[in-house]
Write a protein that holds these residues in place. Sequence first.
Motif, mmCIF file in Angstrom:
data_model
loop_
_atom_site.group_PDB
_atom_site.id
_atom_site.type_symbol
_atom_site.label_atom_id
_atom_site.label_comp_id
_atom_site.label_asym_id
_atom_site.label_seq_id
_atom_site.Cartn_x
_atom_site.Cartn_y
_atom_site.Cartn_z
ATOM 1 N N MET A 1 27.559 4.601 -5.221
ATOM 2 C CA MET A 1 26.992 3.669 -4.247
ATOM 3 C C MET A 1 25.503 3.931 -4.079
ATOM 4 O O MET A 1 25.079 5.086 -3.993
ATOM 5 C CB MET A 1 27.699 3.827 -2.895
ATOM 6 C CG MET A 1 27.174 2.879 -1.822
ATOM 7 S SD MET A 1 27.922 3.149 -0.198
ATOM 8 C CE MET A 1 27.128 4.688 0.268
ATOM 9 N N THR A 2 24.727 2.878 -4.039
ATOM 10 C CA THR A 2 23.291 3.002 -3.811
ATOM 11 C C THR A 2 23.023 2.997 -2.314
ATOM 12 O O THR A 2 23.421 2.082 -1.594
ATOM 13 C CB THR A 2 22.531 1.847 -4.482
ATOM 14 O OG1 THR A 2 22.769 1.885 -5.902
ATOM 15 C CG2 THR A 2 21.040 1.963 -4.215
ATOM 16 N N LEU A 3 22.339 4.032 -1.853
ATOM 17 C CA LEU A 3 22.004 4.136 -0.437
ATOM 18 C C LEU A 3 20.853 3.197 -0.089
ATOM 19 O O LEU A 3 20.015 2.861 -0.942
ATOM 20 C CB LEU A 3 21.597 5.573 -0.111
ATOM 21 C CG LEU A 3 22.641 6.664 -0.355
ATOM 22 C CD1 LEU A 3 21.984 8.033 -0.269
ATOM 23 C CD2 LEU A 3 23.774 6.548 0.653
ATOM 24 N N ASP A 4 20.795 2.791 1.168
ATOM 25 C CA ASP A 4 19.635 2.024 1.632
ATOM 26 C C ASP A 4 18.417 2.931 1.797
ATOM 27 O O ASP A 4 17.296 2.543 1.492
ATOM 28 C CB ASP A 4 19.953 1.340 2.963
ATOM 29 C CG ASP A 4 21.008 0.269 2.828
ATOM 30 O OD1 ASP A 4 21.107 -0.331 1.738
ATOM 31 O OD2 ASP A 4 21.742 0.031 3.805
ATOM 32 N N LEU A 5 18.643 4.135 2.308
ATOM 33 C CA LEU A 5 17.549 5.062 2.575
ATOM 34 C C LEU A 5 18.043 6.485 2.356
ATOM 35 O O LEU A 5 19.156 6.839 2.772
ATOM 36 C CB LEU A 5 17.053 4.895 4.019
ATOM 37 C CG LEU A 5 15.932 5.840 4.486
ATOM 38 C CD1 LEU A 5 14.640 5.572 3.718
ATOM 39 C CD2 LEU A 5 15.691 5.682 5.996
ATOM 40 N N LEU A 6 17.210 7.294 1.731
ATOM 41 C CA LEU A 6 17.491 8.711 1.559
ATOM 42 C C LEU A 6 16.319 9.500 2.135
ATOM 43 O O LEU A 6 15.172 9.314 1.723
ATOM 44 C CB LEU A 6 17.672 9.048 0.082
ATOM 45 C CG LEU A 6 17.880 10.536 -0.253
ATOM 46 C CD1 LEU A 6 19.157 11.067 0.384
ATOM 47 C CD2 LEU A 6 17.895 10.743 -1.761
ATOM 48 N N ILE A 7 16.617 10.357 3.123
ATOM 49 C CA ILE A 7 15.609 11.272 3.657
ATOM 50 C C ILE A 7 15.846 12.604 2.968
ATOM 51 O O ILE A 7 16.867 13.259 3.188
ATOM 52 C CB ILE A 7 15.728 11.394 5.189
ATOM 53 C CG1 ILE A 7 15.577 10.010 5.845
ATOM 54 C CG2 ILE A 7 14.665 12.353 5.730
ATOM 55 C CD1 ILE A 7 15.776 10.017 7.348
ATOM 56 N N ARG A 8 14.918 12.986 2.123
ATOM 57 C CA ARG A 8 15.169 14.070 1.179
ATOM 58 C C ARG A 8 14.426 15.348 1.573
ATOM 59 O O ARG A 8 13.240 15.334 1.902
ATOM 60 C CB ARG A 8 14.719 13.643 -0.218
ATOM 61 C CG ARG A 8 14.985 14.674 -1.313
ATOM 62 C CD ARG A 8 14.437 14.257 -2.657
ATOM 63 N NE ARG A 8 15.151 13.108 -3.211
ATOM 64 C CZ ARG A 8 14.583 11.955 -3.521
ATOM 65 N NH1 ARG A 8 13.285 11.786 -3.315
ATOM 66 N NH2 ARG A 8 15.286 10.980 -4.038
ATOM 67 N N GLY A 9 15.172 16.475 1.574
ATOM 68 C CA GLY A 9 14.566 17.795 1.613
ATOM 69 C C GLY A 9 14.026 18.237 2.950
ATOM 70 O O GLY A 9 13.187 19.144 3.008
ATOM 71 N N GLY A 10 14.478 17.623 4.038
ATOM 72 C CA GLY A 10 13.971 18.009 5.345
ATOM 73 C C GLY A 10 14.739 19.165 5.959
ATOM 74 O O GLY A 10 15.787 19.582 5.463
#
Length: 569
Positions: free
Chosen positions: A1-10
């Motif tokens: 599934m393709t996400l709408d938004l990915l917040i990465r590495g926080g």
Amino acid sequence: MTLDLLIRGGTVVDGSGGPRFCADIGISDGRITAIGRIKAPARRALDADGLIVAPGFIDGHTHMDAQVAWDPLGSCSCWHGVTSVVMGNCGFALAPCRPQEREWFARCLTAVEDIPTEAIMAGVDWRWESFPQYLDTVDALPKAINYGAYIGHSAIRMYVMGRRAMTEPATDDDIARMRALVREALQAGAMGFSTSRSPTHTAPGDVPVASRVADWSEVERIASVLAEADAGIFQIAPDTTSGARQRAFLERLRGLALALGRPVMFGTIATRQGEAPNPWQYQTQWLDDVAAQGARVWGQTTTRSINAIFSPKSYLPFDVLPAWQAVRALPIAEQVRCFADPQTRRALVEAEAQMKPRDNVFQGGGAATTDPRKPDYDNLFALQGVDWDEPSVGELARRRNAHPLEAMLDLMAANEDQVFVQPLVNERPDEVLGLLKHPRTLATFSDSGAHVAQEMGSSLQTHMLNYWVRQRGAFTLEEAVRKMTFDIASAWDLRDRGLLRPGMAADIVVFDDKSVRPLLPVVERDLPGGARRLVQKAQGIAAVVVGGAVTQEHGADTGARPGRLLRRA
């Protein structure tokens, strides 16, 4: 599934108060879908490396009822990581309202919120009469943050009783009609019912707002609708004008809180104003005692002093004096020249002696600017930063061996944007800390939308992070985030907010904990028709996400408007 938004590495501080951890956050359809190491593709990715990822902050005490109609951003709250607010506090609202009474309602709101009636009339598209219609209107408006709303006592009193609301007791029929309006509002999704007993809340002509004309039995009979429906919050602005009146208020509130069985909230403050004020611990002890008896009670507090703010571009304490009025009527550039002119300065300083002397009458921010007393210059601060370490005007004057007003004139002649702050309540940081540390207080008393050129509380969240977490170390970051997210969501029963968990609403703030802080307030003319207000932004907020959409990046509006109306479950 393709996400709408990915917040990465926080670094995730999830709102629970638990220790931080490193993770990605995946978002689809406005909800958090995954937290961990995420390999799924995304339509948009935010790099949060080195940043804190937390639930969006929630502010339960605002007055943005009119502002929501013309300000899709939700400023100034939006710049401080706030993603959800509750408006309609203290009994003030714009609904229900008959078409022929709109200007009257607006004038009453002007007296409290310092928004010119003309700005309200120009900026609000009145598409409602009933409170449910108002909620539907807010629901349809483009919004960058989320809004919930109380139905207000003054509004329903004015709607039911007309002009009698400002002078007369309600009849049994009046109360029955008001009860029906509250019941209708709860069914439509109102967060609850609000009212005020605070003498600082006045209508045009310096008369009490409508809710203050009501006796306690009227308040109790209307609020009992919450108990009958087992729904909603009762919010009330307290009487703190003297120690005796505060004690009488809280004793009456004790019986109501126990009878309702619903959450009850009021403002908790530390003050030296009024006749023989109680210590702040009186309120926290009351909260403990009444909770032990079985009531659900919360104090609403702020994270710093509540101030009157003065500026050459808004109010000054001396504006009531004829000599000053002649100067203040000039364009700001000419005012600045007058402040530097020796002859004019002498006249302005001499006029200061004619001001009303200070007394022990309790003043809110509105009265402190529109009915000022001679300043206590050791409690008037020339704002140079936002760290609670500014010099007082009295201190500056002693350094220069000059009259305090001359020190103010020097600063204003050099900077037309100079801001002065007069703490009214919560003057001492240790008292604020005592209130904030109590387990039954909520860090949620900004008053955003009210007193727009008189006070500025919208920065309470970034002040908490800058002052109490980073500078003072009084709270861990995890504790502070929980106080501004999960604790507030729980008190208002916002069950899908305040935590970062799969399935929760994707309301998120991404910030740099090493640099986040409020900026200095400035006066802007950005209300409808060019009316003035105080504007305060922040630094260190990298991104704000509401409903899965990025609404702010480094303080800049993205144009996304995913905000929604929060209806009571």
